[in-house]
Design an enzyme around this catalytic site. Structure first.
Site, mmCIF file in Angstrom:
data_model
loop_
_atom_site.group_PDB
_atom_site.id
_atom_site.type_symbol
_atom_site.label_atom_id
_atom_site.label_comp_id
_atom_site.label_asym_id
_atom_site.label_seq_id
_atom_site.Cartn_x
_atom_site.Cartn_y
_atom_site.Cartn_z
ATOM 1 N N ASN A 78 3.223 64.754 -43.088
ATOM 2 C CA ASN A 78 4.109 64.463 -44.214
ATOM 3 C C ASN A 78 5.086 65.628 -44.451
ATOM 4 O O ASN A 78 5.415 66.357 -43.522
ATOM 5 C CB ASN A 78 3.303 64.102 -45.471
ATOM 6 C CG ASN A 78 4.086 63.190 -46.412
ATOM 7 O OD1 ASN A 78 4.851 63.649 -47.247
ATOM 8 N ND2 ASN A 78 3.932 61.899 -46.244
ATOM 9 N N ARG A 79 5.573 65.773 -45.695
ATOM 10 C CA ARG A 79 6.707 66.667 -45.938
ATOM 11 C C ARG A 79 6.296 67.999 -46.546
ATOM 12 O O ARG A 79 5.345 68.068 -47.318
ATOM 13 C CB ARG A 79 7.716 65.967 -46.847
ATOM 14 C CG ARG A 79 8.307 64.744 -46.174
ATOM 15 C CD ARG A 79 9.321 63.973 -46.989
ATOM 16 N NE ARG A 79 9.919 62.945 -46.138
ATOM 17 C CZ ARG A 79 9.348 61.754 -45.876
ATOM 18 N NH1 ARG A 79 8.204 61.424 -46.446
ATOM 19 N NH2 ARG A 79 9.933 60.901 -45.052
ATOM 20 N N HIS A 126 -0.844 57.945 -37.666
ATOM 21 C CA HIS A 126 0.397 57.344 -38.161
ATOM 22 C C HIS A 126 0.645 55.992 -37.477
ATOM 23 O O HIS A 126 1.634 55.797 -36.777
ATOM 24 C CB HIS A 126 1.559 58.305 -37.910
ATOM 25 C CG HIS A 126 2.780 58.034 -38.721
ATOM 26 N ND1 HIS A 126 3.722 57.091 -38.373
ATOM 27 C CD2 HIS A 126 3.213 58.572 -39.881
ATOM 28 C CE1 HIS A 126 4.678 57.086 -39.280
ATOM 29 N NE2 HIS A 126 4.401 57.960 -40.203
ATOM 30 N N ASP A 162 6.707 53.827 -49.950
ATOM 31 C CA ASP A 162 6.469 54.995 -49.092
ATOM 32 C C ASP A 162 5.810 56.019 -50.006
ATOM 33 O O ASP A 162 6.437 56.957 -50.479
ATOM 34 C CB ASP A 162 7.769 55.522 -48.478
ATOM 35 C CG ASP A 162 7.496 56.441 -47.288
ATOM 36 O OD1 ASP A 162 6.311 56.764 -47.047
ATOM 37 O OD2 ASP A 162 8.452 56.830 -46.587
ATOM 38 N N GLU A 184 -1.781 55.743 -43.762
ATOM 39 C CA GLU A 184 -2.217 57.048 -43.275
ATOM 40 C C GLU A 184 -3.337 57.610 -44.140
ATOM 41 O O GLU A 184 -3.109 57.944 -45.302
ATOM 42 C CB GLU A 184 -1.046 58.032 -43.290
ATOM 43 C CG GLU A 184 0.112 57.642 -42.388
ATOM 44 C CD GLU A 184 1.405 58.302 -42.861
ATOM 45 O OE1 GLU A 184 1.581 59.508 -42.628
ATOM 46 O OE2 GLU A 184 2.239 57.613 -43.466
#
Ligand SMILES: *[C@@H]1O[C@H](CO)[C@@H](O)[C@H](O)[C@H]1NC(C)=O
Ligand SMILES: *[C@@H]1O[C@H](CO)[C@@H](O)[C@H](O)[C@H]1NC(C)=O
Ligand SMILES: *[C@@H]1O[C@H](CO)[C@@H](O)[C@H](O)[C@H]1NC(C)=O
Ligand SMILES: *[C@@H]1O[C@H](CO)[C@@H](O)[C@H](O)[C@H]1NC(C)=O
Ligand SMILES: *[C@@H]1O[C@H](CO)[C@@H](O)[C@H](O)[C@H]1NC(C)=O
Ligand SMILES: *[C@@H]1O[C@H](CO)[C@@H](O)[C@H](O)[C@H]1NC(C)=O
Ligand SMILES: *[C@@H]1O[C@H](CO)[C@@H](O)[C@H](O)[C@H]1NC(C)=O
Ligand SMILES: *[C@@H]1O[C@H](CO)[C@@H](O)[C@H](O)[C@H]1NC(C)=O
Ligand SMILES: *[C@@H]1O[C@H](CO)[C@@H](O)[C@H](O)[C@H]1NC(C)=O
Length: 396
Positions: free
Chosen positions: A98-99, A197, A278, A356
């Protein structure tokens, strides 16, 4: 051939790792002509590739007894590293999924800058532009029902401190895909968060009524909350309520992914100008007391009324990211094992859903969440471990 695999290379971590050392048997030939490795058990057959330690095909019989390939991927292993879109198909994103906000984090007072590969350099997505799922893992063991991949991620790669050694094992048992991911920080404290993923369409894109997954129902029984994000999907530190009957309510009962498609609140729910999902939903089992993730119920259930295929996802992880493929636009191909004659062989908008299992995203930048022990790992810490079981059934 018999191969002993000891999941340790650093003396400092030996004791923590002793329990993961195991003896595996290589009894099957190498990859098929498409570069894929097969494993199977009663009711399930999967094909895997070294690129990103990815699942590339997953075959399950539907309620009519017809085999459906229910995950996205490409027809051959060599296309993954040349495909320009790189949607992380079926892969293991790493070393930090992820981010990462501003592509920075601080450990013990030292600020680290990592490769900023998204939004014009504003953040890091899935470990950077040469994250784990851009690399070929090594196949260290392969039997008829199990495959283990490994990767050694060097100190400083993509800007992350310290070496990480990881083993990804996929094992098939009756109707079940089992995942075990282990990662060892061998030299310095570093962030680690892995996931699988995988993009799902439980109809194998063969439903004549729709090329989408909007009619799949999703149930997240423990997910009354989600992580708040800004409009480029970076966590802002808030934890939000998924109020009953709101668009993010998948906990009070199973709901079709498309049920709230026209609700105004769904616009922007997956980022700027994006309508759909999301989101990182929290898996909150606090009220259950001690629980065994294998037996105390799934964290998620996805089912398609057309194929009758259902997957119950069991996991030891405390968050669950759902991406509803709102960003798809018909430019990604489906495989020759999927689809319907006479229809474009592509993924349409909302054609799939990514689910996920993982920890709370970007927790490295939110110390107030108090999740360091599940996000930062040093050589003296226990190994990072992720386990999940995807249990399939077909309703008649
Ligand atoms: C490998 O083979 C040995 C001897 O045949 C057996 O005892 C062991 O259980 C096998 N290991 C696995 C993981 O299948
Ligand atoms: C689907 O059913 C057929 C016929 O019984 C069987 O040969 C096949 O192995 C099954 N597929 C899977 C993935 O179990
Ligand atoms: C591999 O798959 C890609 C995508 O489906 C296709 O374009 C390419 O021709 C295939 N290559 C080989 C060697 O089969
Ligand atoms: C990964 O392996 C495939 C063969 O399966 C090869 O075509 C590709 O070039 C390799 N990619 C990288 C990044 O090493
Ligand atoms: C953002 O990253 C830069 C380095 O690129 C760093 O100097 C700055 O402190 C970071 N900002 C925050 C709020 O972490
Ligand atoms: C399929 O989904 C669409 C959009 O959510 C909905 O209008 C339709 O009623 C659903 N069909 C079935 C059979 O559930
Ligand atoms: C979302 O869909 C469910 C199921 O149809 C419905 O009960 C709920 O009211 C909808 N919520 C919104 C905000 O439209
Ligand atoms: C927002 O999305 C719509 C529909 O996808 C598109 O037509 C429009 O150009 C987008 N607006 C912006 C500002 O990107
Ligand atoms: C479709 O999405 C891909 C990947 O994000 C992008 O490269 C492409 O420009 C998009 N095509 C259109 C017509 O929007």
């Amino acid at each position: 051939m018999k191969v002993s695999v000891f999941l340790s290379i650093a003396a400092a971590t030996t004791s923590a790792l002793a329990q993961y050392s195991t003896t595996l048997n290589n009894t099957t030939p190498g990859p098929d002509q498409d570069g894929k490795y097969e494993i199977s058990a009663e009711g399930i057959r999967g094909l895997f590739i070294p690129y990103g330690a990815s699942v590339s095909n997953l075959f399950i019989n539907d309620s009519q007894g017809i085999e459906r390939d229910i995950v996205l991927g490409f027809d051959n292993a060599s296309y993954y590293s040349v495909d320009p879109q790189h949607p992380h198909l079926g892969s293991v994103p790493g070393r930090y999924a992820n981010r990462i906000k501003n592509s920075t984090f601080t450990i013990d007072g030292v600020q680290y800058k990592v490769n900023a590969n998204e939004n014009g350099g504003l953040d890091t997505l899935h470990g950077g532009s040469d994250g784990w799922d851009y690399r070929n893992f090594t196949v260290v063991a392969h039997t008829t029902d199990s495959i283990t991949f490994s990767i050694v991620d060097p100190d400083g790669k993509e800007g992350f401190p310290g070496e990480v050694v990881s083993y990804i094992t996929y094992t098939m048992t009756k109707n079940t895909w089992n995942i075990k991911m282990v990662a060892l920080s061998t030299t310095k404290k570093t962030p680690i968060m892995l996931s699988s993923h995988t993009y799902w369409n439980l109809d194998g894109f063969a439903n004549p009524d729709t090329p989408t997954a909007l009619n799949h129902t999703l149930h997240l029984p423990h997910s009354g909350q989600r992580i708040g994000v800004d409009n480029i999907l970076i966590p802002d530190g808030t934890i939000l309520p998924n109020a009953r009957y709101s668009v993010n309510d998948f906990w009070s009962s199973p709901k079709e992914l498309g049920a709230n498609l026209t609700a105004p609140e769904l616009k922007g729910n997956c980022g700027f100008n994006c309508t759909g999902y999301d989101n990182a939903y929290l898996v909150n089992r606090g009220q259950d007391g001690p629980y065994d993730w294998r037996t105390s119920g799934p964290v998620a259930t996805l089912a398609s009324p057309w194929s009758g295929i259902q997957v119950d996802i069991f996991s030891d992880q405390d968050a669950f990211q759902v991406y509803g493929c709102g960003g798809q636009n018909g430019s990604l191909p489906i495989k020759s094992t999927q689809g319907l004659d006479g229809r474009n062989r592509v993924v349409e908008q909302y054609g799939c859903i990514v689910m996920e299992v993982e920890d709370w995203i970007d927790a490295i930048n939110h110390p107030e969440w108090q999740r360091e022990k599940k996000n930062i790992f040093g050589p003296r810490d226990p190994a990072y471990v992720l386990e999940a079981a995807y249990v399939f059934s077909a309703n008649k």
